[in-house]
Design an enzyme around this catalytic site. Structure first.
Site, short mmCIF file in Angstrom:
data_model
loop_
_atom_site.label_atom_id
_atom_site.label_comp_id
_atom_site.label_asym_id
_atom_site.label_seq_id
_atom_site.Cartn_x
_atom_site.Cartn_y
_atom_site.Cartn_z
N HIS A 1 -4.50 -5.65 -8.88
CA HIS A 1 -5.46 -4.60 -8.55
C HIS A 1 -6.86 -5.21 -8.60
CE1 HIS A 1 -6.96 -0.55 -8.11
NE2 HIS A 1 -7.86 -0.83 -9.02
N ILE B 1 2.63 4.07 -2.80
CA ILE B 1 2.84 4.43 -4.20
C ILE B 1 4.34 4.55 -4.41
CG2 ILE B 1 2.51 6.26 -5.92
CD1 ILE B 1 -0.23 6.76 -4.61
N MET C 1 0.81 -1.22 0.00
CA MET C 1 0.00 0.00 0.00
C MET C 1 0.85 1.28 0.00
SD MET C 1 -2.90 -1.31 -0.27
CE MET C 1 -4.09 -0.02 0.06
N ASN D 1 1.87 -5.91 -10.34
CA ASN D 1 0.96 -5.60 -9.23
C ASN D 1 -0.39 -6.28 -9.48
OD1 ASN D 1 -0.07 -4.17 -6.90
ND2 ASN D 1 -1.06 -2.72 -8.29
C1 GRF Z 1 -6.09 -7.32 -2.64
O1 GRF Z 1 -7.45 -7.14 -2.87
C2 GRF Z 1 -5.27 -6.68 -3.74
O2 GRF Z 1 -5.89 -6.77 -4.98
C3 GRF Z 1 -5.19 -5.25 -3.30
O3 GRF Z 1 -5.03 -5.33 -1.90
C4 GRF Z 1 -5.61 -6.53 -1.43
C5 GRF Z 1 -4.54 -7.25 -0.67
O4 GRF Z 1 -5.04 -8.41 -0.02
N1 GRF Z 1 -4.12 -4.58 -3.99
P1 GRF Z 1 -4.05 -9.45 0.61
O5 GRF Z 1 -3.13 -8.70 1.57
O6 GRF Z 1 -3.28 -10.12 -0.49
O7 GRF Z 1 -4.93 -10.42 1.34
#
Ligand code: GRF
Length: 202
Positions: A118, A101, A99, A116
């Site tokens: 998304h 950028i 999380m 990545n």
């Molecule tokens: C997932 O939904 C991913 O697509 C997004 O953040 C979430 C991460 O979930 N970027 P996790 O930590 O892999 O359970």
């Protein structure tokens, strides 16, 4: 340039996380399958108590914490991560719920080798709160996207997507859960594709 794929034929992964790490777990599980063309060399978290770190430790995977809070600027934070990627001879960097950028400092040396996940069908719903936005927009389909990381957030070339229906009584939580199931298939699939590409270019 980064290391070439190892002679074993498996590419080395770094997985960058910030939280629960369910996508990390799907990659850990895939790496246990006979013939899967990748192994996780290191898991890096910017959050010291991310549950994903526990998952990595349970699988005997080395972990590193690089807390953004310990750095006064992004360049130093990203350079620390670059150093770890070199230390572990990584071939492919997988952001999985990371999380932060990131900037060209980290992206440019890994261009084409940093991907990545998304939770939307890009180019729809870049950024955060994707499920709320998909429902509010009246979309009937959502899904997930694996894409190359470029300096524009959620803008890199798409590697693969998986879709799910949006049902009339969906809440952001029910939709997130349906999409997440597909994420857990998509990431290992994308890594297979990337491994084939990286092995060819090695
Ligand atoms: C997932 O939904 C991913 O697509 C997004 O953040 C979430 C991460 O979930 N970027 P996790 O930590 O892999 O359970």
């Amino acid at each position: 340039m980064h290391a070439k794929a190892p002679p074993s034929g498996k590419i080395g992964l770094a997985v960058l996380i910030s939280g629960r790490g369910s996508n990390l777990q799907s990659i850990i599980d895939a790496c246990r399958i006979d013939g899967f063309p990748a192994e996780i060399k290191v898991v890096i978290s910017n959050i010291p108590d991310a549950y994903g770190l526990v998952r990595a430790q349970n699988a005997d995977i080395p972990t590193r914490i690089v807390s953004h809070k310990d750095y006064t600027n992004k360049t130093d934070f990203e350079q620390k991560i670059l150093g770890i990627l070199d230390e572990f001879s990584v071939d492919l960097v997988c952001l999985a719920g990371f999380m932060r950028i990131i900037s060209p400092v980290l992206i440019t040396p890994w261009e084409g080798r940093i991907i990545n996940i998304h939770p939307s069908l890009l180019p729809k719903h870049k950024g955060l709160h994707t499920h709320e936005r998909a429902i509010e927009a009246g979309d009937t389909t959502s899904g997930c996207t694996i894409h190359y990381v470029t300096p524009g957030v959620d803008e890199g070339e798409i590697i693969l997507q998986r879709s799910v229906p949006i049902l009339p009584d969906d809440t952001p939580d029910t939709l997130a859960a349906r999409v997440l199931e597909q994420e857990h298939i998509a990431y290992p699939d994308a890594i297979r594709r990337m491994a084939a590409q990286i092995s060819k270019s090695a």
